[in-house]
Scaffold this active site. Structure first.
Site, PDB file in Angstrom:
ATOM      1  N   THR A 143      55.942  46.348  21.883  1.00 51.96           N
ATOM      2  CA  THR A 143      57.282  46.918  21.691  1.00 51.96           C
ATOM      3  C   THR A 143      58.330  45.825  21.908  1.00 51.96           C
ATOM      4  O   THR A 143      58.007  44.752  22.428  1.00 51.96           O
ATOM      5  CB  THR A 143      57.516  48.073  22.693  1.00 51.96           C
ATOM      6  OG1 THR A 143      57.418  47.534  24.026  1.00 51.96           O
ATOM      7  CG2 THR A 143      56.495  49.179  22.510  1.00 51.96           C
ATOM      8  N   TRP A 184      55.380  40.559  38.596  1.00 50.81           N
ATOM      9  CA  TRP A 184      54.735  40.950  37.335  1.00 50.81           C
ATOM     10  C   TRP A 184      53.979  39.722  36.797  1.00 50.81           C
ATOM     11  O   TRP A 184      54.531  38.619  36.792  1.00 50.81           O
ATOM     12  CB  TRP A 184      55.811  41.399  36.337  1.00 50.81           C
ATOM     13  CG  TRP A 184      55.308  42.191  35.182  1.00 50.81           C
ATOM     14  CD1 TRP A 184      54.625  41.715  34.115  1.00 50.81           C
ATOM     15  CD2 TRP A 184      55.479  43.596  34.943  1.00 50.81           C
ATOM     16  NE1 TRP A 184      54.350  42.711  33.234  1.00 50.81           N
ATOM     17  CE2 TRP A 184      54.865  43.879  33.711  1.00 50.81           C
ATOM     18  CE3 TRP A 184      56.097  44.636  35.657  1.00 50.81           C
ATOM     19  CZ2 TRP A 184      54.850  45.160  33.160  1.00 50.81           C
ATOM     20  CZ3 TRP A 184      56.085  45.894  35.103  1.00 50.81           C
ATOM     21  CH2 TRP A 184      55.468  46.163  33.876  1.00 50.81           C
ATOM     22  N   PHE A 201      65.500  27.929  35.320  1.00 46.75           N
ATOM     23  CA  PHE A 201      64.839  28.985  34.534  1.00 46.75           C
ATOM     24  C   PHE A 201      63.352  28.642  34.441  1.00 46.75           C
ATOM     25  O   PHE A 201      62.895  28.060  33.452  1.00 46.75           O
ATOM     26  CB  PHE A 201      65.495  29.038  33.153  1.00 46.75           C
ATOM     27  CG  PHE A 201      64.968  30.109  32.237  1.00 46.75           C
ATOM     28  CD1 PHE A 201      65.259  31.446  32.475  1.00 46.75           C
ATOM     29  CD2 PHE A 201      64.198  29.795  31.131  1.00 46.75           C
ATOM     30  CE1 PHE A 201      64.794  32.434  31.622  1.00 46.75           C
ATOM     31  CE2 PHE A 201      63.725  30.784  30.270  1.00 46.75           C
ATOM     32  CZ  PHE A 201      64.023  32.100  30.514  1.00 46.75           C
ATOM     33  N   ARG A 213      50.491  26.887  30.554  1.00 48.67           N
ATOM     34  CA  ARG A 213      51.739  26.356  31.119  1.00 48.67           C
ATOM     35  C   ARG A 213      51.856  26.605  32.623  1.00 48.67           C
ATOM     36  O   ARG A 213      52.889  26.328  33.220  1.00 48.67           O
ATOM     37  CB  ARG A 213      52.928  26.997  30.384  1.00 48.67           C
ATOM     38  CG  ARG A 213      53.040  26.506  28.952  1.00 48.67           C
ATOM     39  CD  ARG A 213      53.834  27.443  28.068  1.00 48.67           C
ATOM     40  NE  ARG A 213      53.976  26.912  26.710  1.00 48.67           N
ATOM     41  CZ  ARG A 213      53.025  26.950  25.770  1.00 48.67           C
ATOM     42  NH1 ARG A 213      51.870  27.532  26.022  1.00 48.67           N
ATOM     43  NH2 ARG A 213      53.231  26.421  24.576  1.00 48.67           N
ATOM     44  N   CYS A 226      57.187  35.424  34.373  1.00 50.54           N
ATOM     45  CA  CYS A 226      56.355  35.295  33.171  1.00 50.54           C
ATOM     46  C   CYS A 226      56.475  36.576  32.361  1.00 50.54           C
ATOM     47  O   CYS A 226      56.065  37.648  32.818  1.00 50.54           O
ATOM     48  CB  CYS A 226      54.900  35.038  33.552  1.00 50.54           C
ATOM     49  SG  CYS A 226      53.794  35.061  32.132  1.00 50.54           S
ATOM     50  N   VAL A 227      57.070  36.462  31.188  1.00 48.39           N
ATOM     51  CA  VAL A 227      57.193  37.613  30.299  1.00 48.39           C
ATOM     52  C   VAL A 227      56.270  37.379  29.104  1.00 48.39           C
ATOM     53  O   VAL A 227      56.368  36.354  28.427  1.00 48.39           O
ATOM     54  CB  VAL A 227      58.653  37.811  29.815  1.00 48.39           C
ATOM     55  CG1 VAL A 227      58.788  39.180  29.152  1.00 48.39           C
ATOM     56  CG2 VAL A 227      59.637  37.677  30.964  1.00 48.39           C
ATOM     57  N   HIS A 240      60.404  45.262  24.061  1.00 44.42           N
ATOM     58  CA  HIS A 240      60.876  45.011  25.424  1.00 44.42           C
ATOM     59  C   HIS A 240      60.966  43.523  25.729  1.00 44.42           C
ATOM     60  O   HIS A 240      61.814  43.072  26.478  1.00 44.42           O
ATOM     61  CB  HIS A 240      59.951  45.678  26.450  1.00 44.42           C
ATOM     62  CG  HIS A 240      58.669  44.955  26.664  1.00 44.42           C
ATOM     63  ND1 HIS A 240      57.543  45.170  25.914  1.00 44.42           N
ATOM     64  CD2 HIS A 240      58.338  43.968  27.541  1.00 44.42           C
ATOM     65  CE1 HIS A 240      56.575  44.376  26.322  1.00 44.42           C
ATOM     66  NE2 HIS A 240      57.028  43.639  27.292  1.00 44.42           N
ATOM     67  N   PHE A 296      63.030  40.912  35.126  1.00 46.36           N
ATOM     68  CA  PHE A 296      64.356  41.500  34.924  1.00 46.36           C
ATOM     69  C   PHE A 296      65.170  41.494  36.213  1.00 46.36           C
ATOM     70  O   PHE A 296      66.410  41.462  36.175  1.00 46.36           O
ATOM     71  CB  PHE A 296      64.193  42.948  34.412  1.00 46.36           C
ATOM     72  CG  PHE A 296      65.454  43.562  33.893  1.00 46.36           C
ATOM     73  CD1 PHE A 296      65.943  43.229  32.644  1.00 46.36           C
ATOM     74  CD2 PHE A 296      66.156  44.498  34.651  1.00 46.36           C
ATOM     75  CE1 PHE A 296      67.117  43.786  32.161  1.00 46.36           C
ATOM     76  CE2 PHE A 296      67.328  45.069  34.177  1.00 46.36           C
ATOM     77  CZ  PHE A 296      67.808  44.709  32.925  1.00 46.36           C
ATOM     78  N   GLU A 297      64.492  41.503  37.338  1.00 48.86           N
ATOM     79  CA  GLU A 297      65.173  41.518  38.651  1.00 48.86           C
ATOM     80  C   GLU A 297      65.532  40.105  39.130  1.00 48.86           C
ATOM     81  O   GLU A 297      66.195  39.954  40.174  1.00 48.86           O
ATOM     82  CB  GLU A 297      64.289  42.204  39.697  1.00 48.86           C
ATOM     83  CG  GLU A 297      64.248  43.727  39.592  1.00 48.86           C
ATOM     84  CD  GLU A 297      63.484  44.255  38.395  1.00 48.86           C
ATOM     85  OE1 GLU A 297      62.394  43.730  38.103  1.00 48.86           O
ATOM     86  OE2 GLU A 297      64.001  45.175  37.724  1.00 48.86           O
TER      87      GLU A 297
HETATM   88  N1  RBF Z   1      58.256  41.885  33.791  1.00 42.95           N
HETATM   89  C1  RBF Z   1      57.805  40.634  33.704  1.00 42.95           C
HETATM   90  O1  RBF Z   1      58.145  39.804  34.540  1.00 42.95           O
HETATM   91  N2  RBF Z   1      56.972  40.269  32.672  1.00 42.95           N
HETATM   92  C2  RBF Z   1      56.564  41.132  31.699  1.00 42.95           C
HETATM   93  O2  RBF Z   1      55.800  40.734  30.806  1.00 42.95           O
HETATM   94  C3  RBF Z   1      57.062  42.459  31.769  1.00 42.95           C
HETATM   95  N3  RBF Z   1      56.712  43.359  30.819  1.00 42.95           N
HETATM   96  C4  RBF Z   1      57.256  44.611  30.874  1.00 42.95           C
HETATM   97  C5  RBF Z   1      56.975  45.533  29.841  1.00 42.95           C
HETATM   98  C6  RBF Z   1      57.556  46.793  29.864  1.00 42.95           C
HETATM   99  C7  RBF Z   1      57.269  47.729  28.741  1.00 42.95           C
HETATM  100  C8  RBF Z   1      58.415  47.151  30.921  1.00 42.95           C
HETATM  101  C9  RBF Z   1      59.090  48.507  30.941  1.00 42.95           C
HETATM  102  C10 RBF Z   1      58.675  46.260  31.940  1.00 42.95           C
HETATM  103  C11 RBF Z   1      58.103  44.988  31.931  1.00 42.95           C
HETATM  104  N4  RBF Z   1      58.374  44.078  32.949  1.00 42.95           N
HETATM  105  C12 RBF Z   1      57.907  42.806  32.857  1.00 42.95           C
HETATM  106  C13 RBF Z   1      59.109  44.495  34.181  1.00 42.95           C
HETATM  107  C14 RBF Z   1      60.585  44.238  34.135  1.00 42.95           C
HETATM  108  O3  RBF Z   1      60.843  42.839  34.354  1.00 42.95           O
HETATM  109  C15 RBF Z   1      61.276  45.031  35.268  1.00 42.95           C
HETATM  110  O4  RBF Z   1      60.672  44.733  36.508  1.00 42.95           O
HETATM  111  C16 RBF Z   1      61.215  46.551  35.036  1.00 42.95           C
HETATM  112  O5  RBF Z   1      61.663  46.868  33.752  1.00 42.95           O
HETATM  113  C17 RBF Z   1      62.073  47.300  36.079  1.00 42.95           C
HETATM  114  O6  RBF Z   1      63.429  46.888  36.011  1.00 42.95           O
END
Ligand code: RBF
Length: 153
Positions: free
Chosen positions: A92, A28, A119, A133, A86-87, A94, A63-64
């Site tokens: 929302t 992602w 991390f 970054r 990278c999140v 999330h 998340f994984e």
């Molecule tokens: N994963 C990331 O690594 N970075 C993100 O910015 C990110 N944004 C997400 C936003 C939403 C609304 C959802 C549902 C998932 C997002 N994910 C993101 C994916 C998450 O880490 C994971 O792969 C999924 O939720 C499946 O478990």
């Protein structure tokens, strides 16, 4: 490579040629996580790691990361794990759930296996902060994550 490694006083103080590393990379936002991975990988080489001792594992999203990091850390031969992700905040909540789960999950893996687990996950308000970054004006946090596990070893 410029950046934090130039502040390392004589890289020969690290003897990591026999150490085995796993780098777990979230797909992602891969325009950010790829340069972070490259930063971590080349930092390990610069610090004395051998190419054959560095394994890459991809996961779909941040998340994984804890599950894959746990799988890697549980291998007897693995000495350290670097998690790259990278999140980016959206509209929302999330962002908060993912960031909390990922940071806590990664910390637990390190404590469970008593191995350094870095991390290397950016948690930013927007893409601009992430780019800064991931090789931009604020350095490369993948590189810093690699240096962190080497120091911990
Ligand atoms: N994963 C990331 O690594 N970075 C993100 O910015 C990110 N944004 C997400 C936003 C939403 C609304 C959802 C549902 C998932 C997002 N994910 C993101 C994916 C998450 O880490 C994971 O792969 C999924 O939720 C499946 O478990």
């Amino acid at each position: 490579m410029a950046g934090i490694l130039s502040s390392v006083d004589g890289k020969s103080k690290f003897n990591i040629k026999n150490k085995k590393f796993s780098i777990v990379v979230a797909e992602w936002n891969d325009d950010i996580t790829e340069p972070l991975y490259e930063g971590a990988y080349s930092a390990l080489l610069q610090l004395g790691a051998k190419k054959d001792n560095i394994t890459r594992v991809n996961v779909p999203g941040s998340f994984e990361l804890p599950l894959a990091a746990q799988r890697e850390a549980s291998q007897k031969h693995t000495d350290a794990v670097i998690c790259i992700g990278c999140v980016i905040q959206g509209d929302t909540p999330h962002f908060d759930y993912i960031c909390q789960a990922v940071s806590y999950g990664i910390m637990k893996v390190g404590l469970k296996y008593e191995k350094p687990v870095a991390f290397g996950v950016l948690t930013t308000l927007n893409k601009k902060q992430a780019l800064e970054r991931a090789g931009g004006k604020l350095g490369n946090k993948g590189e810093e994550a690699a240096l962190t596990v080497v120091k911990m070893l």
